[in-house]
Motif scaffolding. Structure first.
Motif, short mmCIF file in Angstrom:
data_model
loop_
_atom_site.label_atom_id
_atom_site.label_comp_id
_atom_site.label_asym_id
_atom_site.label_seq_id
_atom_site.Cartn_x
_atom_site.Cartn_y
_atom_site.Cartn_z
N ILE A 124 29.15 -12.74 -125.34
CA ILE A 124 27.83 -12.92 -125.97
C ILE A 124 27.41 -14.37 -126.03
O ILE A 124 26.28 -14.71 -125.68
N LEU A 125 28.30 -15.24 -126.48
CA LEU A 125 27.90 -16.61 -126.77
C LEU A 125 27.59 -17.43 -125.52
O LEU A 125 26.62 -18.19 -125.51
N GLY A 126 28.35 -17.28 -124.46
CA GLY A 126 28.08 -18.05 -123.24
C GLY A 126 26.67 -17.85 -122.72
O GLY A 126 25.91 -18.81 -122.55
N PRO A 127 26.25 -16.60 -122.47
CA PRO A 127 24.88 -16.36 -122.01
C PRO A 127 23.82 -16.78 -123.02
O PRO A 127 22.76 -17.27 -122.64
N LEU A 128 24.12 -16.61 -124.31
CA LEU A 128 23.17 -17.01 -125.33
C LEU A 128 22.93 -18.52 -125.31
O LEU A 128 21.79 -18.98 -125.40
N GLN A 136 23.86 -29.31 -126.80
CA GLN A 136 24.84 -29.92 -125.88
C GLN A 136 26.18 -30.13 -126.57
O GLN A 136 27.23 -29.86 -125.99
N VAL A 137 26.14 -30.62 -127.80
CA VAL A 137 27.37 -30.84 -128.56
C VAL A 137 28.07 -29.51 -128.83
O VAL A 137 29.28 -29.37 -128.62
N ALA A 138 27.31 -28.52 -129.29
CA ALA A 138 27.89 -27.21 -129.59
C ALA A 138 28.50 -26.59 -128.34
O ALA A 138 29.61 -26.03 -128.39
N LYS A 139 27.81 -26.70 -127.23
CA LYS A 139 28.31 -26.13 -125.98
C LYS A 139 29.57 -26.86 -125.52
O LYS A 139 30.53 -26.23 -125.07
N ALA A 140 29.60 -28.18 -125.67
CA ALA A 140 30.78 -28.95 -125.28
C ALA A 140 31.98 -28.57 -126.14
O ALA A 140 33.10 -28.40 -125.63
N LEU A 141 31.77 -28.41 -127.46
CA LEU A 141 32.87 -27.99 -128.34
C LEU A 141 33.34 -26.57 -128.01
O LEU A 141 34.54 -26.29 -128.01
N TYR A 142 32.40 -25.72 -127.73
CA TYR A 142 32.73 -24.34 -127.36
C TYR A 142 33.58 -24.32 -126.09
O TYR A 142 34.61 -23.65 -126.03
N GLN A 143 33.19 -25.10 -125.11
CA GLN A 143 33.94 -25.14 -123.85
C GLN A 143 35.29 -25.84 -124.03
O GLN A 143 36.29 -25.43 -123.45
N ALA A 144 35.31 -26.91 -124.84
CA ALA A 144 36.56 -27.64 -125.07
C ALA A 144 37.58 -26.78 -125.81
O ALA A 144 38.78 -26.98 -125.66
N SER A 145 37.12 -25.82 -126.58
CA SER A 145 38.02 -24.92 -127.32
C SER A 145 38.45 -23.74 -126.47
O SER A 145 39.02 -22.78 -127.00
N ASP A 146 38.17 -23.81 -125.20
CA ASP A 146 38.46 -22.70 -124.28
C ASP A 146 37.72 -21.44 -124.73
O ASP A 146 38.25 -20.33 -124.69
N GLN A 147 36.51 -21.65 -125.21
CA GLN A 147 35.60 -20.58 -125.63
C GLN A 147 36.19 -19.72 -126.75
O GLN A 147 35.97 -18.52 -126.82
N GLU A 173 23.23 -20.46 -122.77
CA GLU A 173 22.45 -20.74 -121.55
C GLU A 173 20.99 -20.40 -121.78
O GLU A 173 20.09 -21.13 -121.33
N ASP A 174 20.70 -19.31 -122.48
CA ASP A 174 19.32 -18.96 -122.80
C ASP A 174 18.67 -20.05 -123.66
O ASP A 174 17.53 -20.45 -123.41
N TYR A 175 19.38 -20.51 -124.66
CA TYR A 175 18.85 -21.60 -125.50
C TYR A 175 18.57 -22.84 -124.65
O TYR A 175 17.53 -23.47 -124.79
N ARG A 176 19.49 -23.17 -123.76
CA ARG A 176 19.29 -24.34 -122.90
C ARG A 176 18.01 -24.20 -122.09
O ARG A 176 17.18 -25.11 -122.04
N TYR A 177 17.83 -23.04 -121.49
CA TYR A 177 16.66 -22.78 -120.66
C TYR A 177 15.38 -22.90 -121.48
O TYR A 177 14.42 -23.58 -121.07
N TRP A 178 15.30 -22.22 -122.62
CA TRP A 178 14.06 -22.20 -123.41
C TRP A 178 13.77 -23.53 -124.08
O TRP A 178 12.61 -23.90 -124.23
N PHE A 179 14.80 -24.27 -124.48
CA PHE A 179 14.55 -25.61 -125.02
C PHE A 179 13.97 -26.51 -123.93
O PHE A 179 13.07 -27.30 -124.19
N GLU A 180 14.47 -26.40 -122.72
CA GLU A 180 13.95 -27.23 -121.63
C GLU A 180 12.50 -26.86 -121.32
O GLU A 180 11.66 -27.74 -121.13
N ARG A 181 12.19 -25.58 -121.29
CA ARG A 181 10.79 -25.17 -121.07
C ARG A 181 9.89 -25.67 -122.18
O ARG A 181 8.78 -26.14 -121.94
N SER A 182 10.36 -25.58 -123.42
CA SER A 182 9.57 -26.04 -124.57
C SER A 182 9.37 -27.55 -124.50
O SER A 182 8.27 -28.04 -124.77
N ARG A 183 10.42 -28.28 -124.13
CA ARG A 183 10.31 -29.73 -124.02
C ARG A 183 9.25 -30.10 -122.99
O ARG A 183 8.36 -30.91 -123.25
N ARG A 184 9.32 -29.50 -121.81
CA ARG A 184 8.34 -29.81 -120.76
C ARG A 184 6.93 -29.45 -121.21
O ARG A 184 5.99 -30.22 -120.99
N PHE A 185 6.77 -28.31 -121.83
CA PHE A 185 5.47 -27.87 -122.31
C PHE A 185 4.89 -28.89 -123.29
O PHE A 185 3.74 -29.30 -123.17
#
Length: 103
Positions: free
Chosen positions: A10-14, A57-68, A16-28
């Motif tokens: 659940i968390l990995g795809p979620l 970015q920080v949350a994702k890095a910690l998630y990945q560093a903890s081996d998910q 990625e979704d946040y990353r995508y929508w934050f980037e779209r919102s930033r550009r907008f």
């Protein structure tokens, strides 16, 4: 399915979704002029999106560093969700004023 498998499922795809929508919102918010809010409100919202991108970015890095194996604070994710819903509403209002012929 174990808790850690469910978390990964659940968390990995979620994230990625946040990353995508934050980037779209930033550009907008950077590229469009929103006549229905003040420039200061638009800038403030952009700053919130940029801060949320950094948090993500920080949350994702910690998630990945903890081996998910660790989750992310649900309160933080709720804050991100509210921010994205606010941006989506602004996008909806913008499209009502400026309909795209491509849609």
């Amino acid at each position: 399915m174990s808790k850690s498998e469910l978390l990964r499922e659940i968390l990995g795809p979620l994230l990625e979704d946040y990353r995508y929508w934050f980037e779209r919102s930033r550009r907008f918010l950077q590229e469009e002029t929103l006549e229905f809010i003040s420039p200061e409100e638009q800038q403030s919202l952009l700053e919130e999106v940029l801060a949320a991108q950094a948090e993500l970015q920080v949350a994702k890095a910690l998630y990945q560093a903890s081996d998910q194996e660790v989750g992310i604070d649900p309160g933080l994710m709720a804050k991100w969700h509210r921010l994205l819903m606010e941006c989506a509403e602004l996008g909806r209002q913008f499209r009502q004023i400026h309909p795209s012929p491509d849609l």
